[in-house]
Enzyme design. Structure first.
Site, PDB file in Angstrom:
ATOM      1  N   CYS A 174      -3.729   5.588   6.061  1.00 46.34           N
ATOM      2  CA  CYS A 174      -3.619   5.917   4.632  1.00 46.34           C
ATOM      3  C   CYS A 174      -4.106   4.780   3.756  1.00 46.34           C
ATOM      4  O   CYS A 174      -4.770   5.011   2.739  1.00 46.34           O
ATOM      5  CB  CYS A 174      -2.168   6.235   4.283  1.00 46.34           C
ATOM      6  SG  CYS A 174      -1.513   7.686   5.104  1.00 46.34           S
TER       7      CYS A 174
ATOM      8  N   SER B 109       0.818  -1.218   0.000  1.00 49.40           N
ATOM      9  CA  SER B 109       0.000   0.000   0.000  1.00 49.40           C
ATOM     10  C   SER B 109       0.850   1.266   0.000  1.00 49.40           C
ATOM     11  O   SER B 109       0.348   2.347  -0.292  1.00 49.40           O
ATOM     12  CB  SER B 109      -0.948   0.010   1.206  1.00 49.40           C
ATOM     13  OG  SER B 109      -0.216   0.176   2.403  1.00 49.40           O
ATOM     14  N   ASN B 110       2.145   1.154   0.301  1.00 48.77           N
ATOM     15  CA  ASN B 110       3.037   2.310   0.291  1.00 48.77           C
ATOM     16  C   ASN B 110       3.466   2.708  -1.120  1.00 48.77           C
ATOM     17  O   ASN B 110       3.825   3.859  -1.364  1.00 48.77           O
ATOM     18  CB  ASN B 110       4.322   2.035   1.084  1.00 48.77           C
ATOM     19  CG  ASN B 110       4.083   1.659   2.521  1.00 48.77           C
ATOM     20  OD1 ASN B 110       4.715   0.733   3.018  1.00 48.77           O
ATOM     21  ND2 ASN B 110       3.191   2.351   3.207  1.00 48.77           N
ATOM     22  N   LEU B 111       3.474   1.765  -2.045  1.00 47.61           N
ATOM     23  CA  LEU B 111       4.161   1.960  -3.317  1.00 47.61           C
ATOM     24  C   LEU B 111       3.600   3.082  -4.181  1.00 47.61           C
ATOM     25  O   LEU B 111       4.352   3.752  -4.879  1.00 47.61           O
ATOM     26  CB  LEU B 111       4.185   0.653  -4.111  1.00 47.61           C
ATOM     27  CG  LEU B 111       4.887  -0.521  -3.421  1.00 47.61           C
ATOM     28  CD1 LEU B 111       4.904  -1.730  -4.346  1.00 47.61           C
ATOM     29  CD2 LEU B 111       6.287  -0.158  -2.968  1.00 47.61           C
TER      30      LEU B 111
ATOM     31  N   ASP C  65       2.950   9.978  10.228  1.00 50.23           N
ATOM     32  CA  ASP C  65       1.559   9.733   9.867  1.00 50.23           C
ATOM     33  C   ASP C  65       0.617   9.665  11.055  1.00 50.23           C
ATOM     34  O   ASP C  65      -0.455   9.093  10.955  1.00 50.23           O
ATOM     35  CB  ASP C  65       1.452   8.458   9.037  1.00 50.23           C
ATOM     36  CG  ASP C  65       1.895   7.218   9.807  1.00 50.23           C
ATOM     37  OD1 ASP C  65       2.298   7.347  10.972  1.00 50.23           O
ATOM     38  OD2 ASP C  65       1.819   6.118   9.235  1.00 50.23           O
ATOM     39  N   ASN C  66       1.010  10.261  12.194  1.00 53.24           N
ATOM     40  CA  ASN C  66       0.070  10.269  13.313  1.00 53.24           C
ATOM     41  C   ASN C  66       0.254  11.508  14.167  1.00 53.24           C
ATOM     42  O   ASN C  66       1.352  12.044  14.285  1.00 53.24           O
ATOM     43  CB  ASN C  66       0.179   8.983  14.139  1.00 53.24           C
ATOM     44  CG  ASN C  66       1.484   8.884  14.881  1.00 53.24           C
ATOM     45  OD1 ASN C  66       1.650   9.492  15.940  1.00 53.24           O
ATOM     46  ND2 ASN C  66       2.439   8.149  14.330  1.00 53.24           N
TER      47      ASN C  66
ATOM     48  N   LYS D 241      11.906   0.453   5.813  1.00 54.18           N
ATOM     49  CA  LYS D 241      11.811   1.664   5.001  1.00 54.18           C
ATOM     50  C   LYS D 241      13.104   2.469   5.033  1.00 54.18           C
ATOM     51  O   LYS D 241      13.476   3.079   4.023  1.00 54.18           O
ATOM     52  CB  LYS D 241      10.634   2.529   5.458  1.00 54.18           C
ATOM     53  CG  LYS D 241       9.298   1.959   5.073  1.00 54.18           C
ATOM     54  CD  LYS D 241       8.174   2.884   5.498  1.00 54.18           C
ATOM     55  CE  LYS D 241       6.840   2.328   5.055  1.00 54.18           C
ATOM     56  NZ  LYS D 241       5.717   3.201   5.467  1.00 54.18           N
TER      57      LYS D 241
ATOM     58  N   ARG E 162       2.386   5.935  -3.241  1.00 54.63           N
ATOM     59  CA  ARG E 162       2.594   7.285  -2.714  1.00 54.63           C
ATOM     60  C   ARG E 162       3.990   7.508  -2.144  1.00 54.63           C
ATOM     61  O   ARG E 162       4.363   8.635  -1.893  1.00 54.63           O
ATOM     62  CB  ARG E 162       1.528   7.621  -1.673  1.00 54.63           C
ATOM     63  CG  ARG E 162       1.651   6.862  -0.385  1.00 54.63           C
ATOM     64  CD  ARG E 162       0.526   7.194   0.603  1.00 54.63           C
ATOM     65  NE  ARG E 162       0.720   6.498   1.843  1.00 54.63           N
ATOM     66  CZ  ARG E 162       0.442   5.226   2.052  1.00 54.63           C
ATOM     67  NH1 ARG E 162      -0.079   4.503   1.096  1.00 54.63           N
ATOM     68  NH2 ARG E 162       0.669   4.669   3.219  1.00 54.63           N
TER      69      ARG E 162
END
Length: 176
Positions: free
Chosen positions: A125, A7-9, A68-69, A24, A11
Site C-alpha cells: 500500500c 504511511s498508515n495515517l 493486506d495479503n 496497531k 488511510r
C-alpha cells in the site's frame, strides 16, 4: 503484530501521529475506548498463521477480513469455511475496491480468486498508494455486511462480488 507507521495515517483513521511506532492493536484499542469507554476490546498482537488461526477464530461469530495479503486472505477463508463462520471480506487498491461475503456452505475466496496470487499481486500500500476515501467506502460497506449477518437483515453479498471504482464512480455486482 504490526506497528503504526507514517504511511498508515492517511488511510487507517484510528491511528494518529502520536501512535507511530505503537502496536496497531494497542492504538486501535485506545481509539475505540476513547469513543466508548464501556466497550471491551480483545487484542491479539500476533501474525496469523496455520498454527494459530483456528483457536483464534473459534471464539467469534463473524469474521471481518481487513488483511493486506492474499495468502492470509486464503487462510482466513479456508478456516472460516472449515469452522462454518461467516466472513465479510473487503480490499482496496489505489482508487478501487471489492467486497465479498462468504457464508457457510457457499462460495469461498478460492472459488473466486483461485489458490495462488497473481504474478503482479500484493504490491504494498505504501508503494502503490491507496485513496483514503476508497478505504472508507470499503470499510463502511464491509461493516454493513457484518451488521446484516449479525441481525439477519437484508441480503448479504454471498455468492456475489461487489467492485467499485471511485475514479469512474462505477459500482458493480457480479454473481458467482
Amino acid at each position: 503484530a504490526d506497528t503504526v507507521g507514517i504511511s498508515n495515517l492517511q488511510r487507517q483513521i484510528m491511528h494518529g501521529t502520536p501512535d507511530i511506532g505503537t502496536p496497531k492493536t494497542e492504538s486501535a484499542r485506545r481509539a475505540m475506548t476513547r469513543v466508548n469507554p464501556d466497550v471491551v476490546v480483545l487484542t491479539h498482537d500476533m501474525m496469523v498463521d496455520a498454527s494459530n488461526i483456528e483457536p483464534l477464530l473459534e471464539g467469534y461469530d463473524v469474521v471481518a477480513d481487513c488483511c493486506d495479503n492474499f495468502p492470509t486472505r486464503l487462510l482466513i477463508s479456508d478456516t472460516c469455511a472449515r469452522l462454518g463462520k461467516p466472513l465479510a471480506y473487503a480490499a482496496v487498491d489505489r482508487f478501487s475496491g471489492q467486497l465479498f461475503t462468504q457464508l457457510p456452505g457457499h462460495r469461498t475466496m478460492r472459488d473466486i480468486f483461485g489458490a495462488e496470487p497473481r504474478a503482479d499481486g500484493d504490491c504494498g500500500c505504501a508503494r502503490r498508494g491507496i485513496l483514503n476515501a476508497a478505504v472508507g467506502v470499503a470499510g463502511s460497506l464491509q461493516a454493513a455486511e457484518v451488521i446484516k449477518i449479525i441481525t439477519r437483515t437484508g441480503d448479504p453479498l454471498s455468492d456475489r462480488l461487489m467492485t467499485f471504482d471511485l475514479v469512474t464512480m462505477d459500482f458493480n455486482i457480479f454473481s458467482l
